[in-house]
Scaffold this motif. Sequence first.
Motif, PDB file in Angstrom:
ATOM      1  N   ARG A   1       0.826  -1.207   0.000  1.00  0.00           N
ATOM      2  CA  ARG A   1       0.000   0.000   0.000  1.00  0.00           C
ATOM      3  C   ARG A   1       0.861   1.258   0.000  1.00  0.00           C
ATOM      4  O   ARG A   1       0.482   2.282  -0.566  1.00  0.00           O
ATOM      5  N   VAL A   2       2.015   1.181   0.651  1.00  0.00           N
ATOM      6  CA  VAL A   2       2.917   2.337   0.674  1.00  0.00           C
ATOM      7  C   VAL A   2       4.140   2.133  -0.225  1.00  0.00           C
ATOM      8  O   VAL A   2       4.745   3.096  -0.683  1.00  0.00           O
ATOM      9  N   TYR A   3       4.486   0.861  -0.481  1.00  0.00           N
ATOM     10  CA  TYR A   3       5.677   0.599  -1.290  1.00  0.00           C
ATOM     11  C   TYR A   3       5.443   0.877  -2.771  1.00  0.00           C
ATOM     12  O   TYR A   3       6.297   1.474  -3.441  1.00  0.00           O
ATOM     13  N   ALA A   4       4.296   0.463  -3.294  1.00  0.00           N
ATOM     14  CA  ALA A   4       4.035   0.628  -4.731  1.00  0.00           C
ATOM     15  C   ALA A   4       4.113   2.091  -5.168  1.00  0.00           C
ATOM     16  O   ALA A   4       4.818   2.406  -6.141  1.00  0.00           O
ATOM     17  N   PRO A   5       3.427   3.022  -4.494  1.00  0.00           N
ATOM     18  CA  PRO A   5       3.545   4.427  -4.910  1.00  0.00           C
ATOM     19  C   PRO A   5       4.963   4.977  -4.713  1.00  0.00           C
ATOM     20  O   PRO A   5       5.421   5.814  -5.503  1.00  0.00           O
ATOM     21  N   ALA A   6       5.663   4.510  -3.691  1.00  0.00           N
ATOM     22  CA  ALA A   6       7.037   4.967  -3.466  1.00  0.00           C
ATOM     23  C   ALA A   6       7.964   4.468  -4.573  1.00  0.00           C
ATOM     24  O   ALA A   6       8.823   5.214  -5.077  1.00  0.00           O
ATOM     25  N   PHE A   7       7.787   3.238  -4.976  1.00  0.00           N
ATOM     26  CA  PHE A   7       8.582   2.655  -6.055  1.00  0.00           C
ATOM     27  C   PHE A   7       8.345   3.419  -7.358  1.00  0.00           C
ATOM     28  O   PHE A   7       9.292   3.762  -8.074  1.00  0.00           O
ATOM     29  N   ARG A   8       7.080   3.687  -7.657  1.00  0.00           N
ATOM     30  CA  ARG A   8       6.759   4.394  -8.907  1.00  0.00           C
ATOM     31  C   ARG A   8       7.352   5.801  -8.905  1.00  0.00           C
ATOM     32  O   ARG A   8       7.820   6.280  -9.947  1.00  0.00           O
ATOM     33  N   LYS A   9       7.349   6.457  -7.776  1.00  0.00           N
ATOM     34  CA  LYS A   9       7.931   7.796  -7.677  1.00  0.00           C
ATOM     35  C   LYS A   9       9.432   7.750  -7.956  1.00  0.00           C
ATOM     36  O   LYS A   9       9.971   8.583  -8.701  1.00  0.00           O
ATOM     37  N   ALA A  10      10.106   6.776  -7.373  1.00  0.00           N
ATOM     38  CA  ALA A  10      11.553   6.657  -7.574  1.00  0.00           C
ATOM     39  C   ALA A  10      11.878   6.272  -9.008  1.00  0.00           C
ATOM     40  O   ALA A  10      12.850   6.781  -9.595  1.00  0.00           O
TER      41      ALA A  10
ATOM     42  N   LYS B   1       1.547  -6.024  -8.542  1.00  0.00           N
ATOM     43  CA  LYS B   1       2.109  -7.364  -8.387  1.00  0.00           C
ATOM     44  C   LYS B   1       3.585  -7.374  -8.766  1.00  0.00           C
ATOM     45  O   LYS B   1       4.413  -7.977  -8.058  1.00  0.00           O
ATOM     46  N   GLU B   2       3.936  -6.727  -9.855  1.00  0.00           N
ATOM     47  CA  GLU B   2       5.335  -6.678 -10.276  1.00  0.00           C
ATOM     48  C   GLU B   2       6.199  -5.948  -9.255  1.00  0.00           C
ATOM     49  O   GLU B   2       7.334  -6.348  -8.982  1.00  0.00           O
ATOM     50  N   ILE B   3       5.659  -4.904  -8.688  1.00  0.00           N
ATOM     51  CA  ILE B   3       6.409  -4.131  -7.696  1.00  0.00           C
ATOM     52  C   ILE B   3       6.590  -4.919  -6.400  1.00  0.00           C
ATOM     53  O   ILE B   3       7.654  -4.884  -5.773  1.00  0.00           O
ATOM     54  N   SER B   4       5.569  -5.668  -6.021  1.00  0.00           N
ATOM     55  CA  SER B   4       5.618  -6.380  -4.741  1.00  0.00           C
ATOM     56  C   SER B   4       6.691  -7.456  -4.704  1.00  0.00           C
ATOM     57  O   SER B   4       7.061  -7.941  -3.631  1.00  0.00           O
TER      58      SER B   4
END
Length: 222
Positions: free
Chosen positions: A25-34, A52-55
């Motif tokens: 819930r917090v990792y996916a948006p953080a990953f996309r930002k980076a 799913k790919e990010i997780s």
Amino acid sequence: MARITLSGIRTIYFDFDGTIHESNRVYAPAFRKAYRYLVDEGKADERTFTDKEISVWLGYSRTEMWKSFMGHLEEDYRKKAGEMIGRTMREGIEEGTARLYEGAAHVLSELKKRGYVLVFLSNCGRKYMETSSKAFGLEKYFDSMICSEDHGYIPKDEILRGVMSRFPMGQVIVGDRFHDVESGVRNGIPSIFCEYGYGSLDEGRDATYSIRDIRELLDILP
């Protein structure tokens, strides 16, 4: 209901992301930002990632993640992107976006009441661990909080090997990634694989037990 029980256990090591914390819930948006930052800097190609790919990267230490994901990336950019992910995740937790899995807090509370020594053992940074602890009141449950940053991001099984003697014997590790299962196997203790987390089912093939809901722990650990 679980049909087995695990006797003689006194210490339980808990992974956090994907085991207790529904962290994408917090990792996916953080990953996309980076990743957007890396695209803007000309260091990555335009690409759309599913949650799913990010997780897939949850449960990896920062060092492992970048080595596997973009091993060619210069250290300076890797550091900036990693710090961006960590900072954005912490902001999401502080803003209330983060959630523990349903029943997780009750399970931790009940295991604590039953007299188990609970140890937080995560491939995360110290600031992330501290932010999560404050947000979710983790200090109520855990007797010790251990993060990989404090151990130089060495593999989790090596961290476990170095701290095991600090806690009562009769130990088990609970987690959703191969890191957790390997940690159990390589240190001679049972492991409980969380199928509901972010690892593939294949990652749990060598686990002692598998569960589909964290509340099953209350049946396995009497």
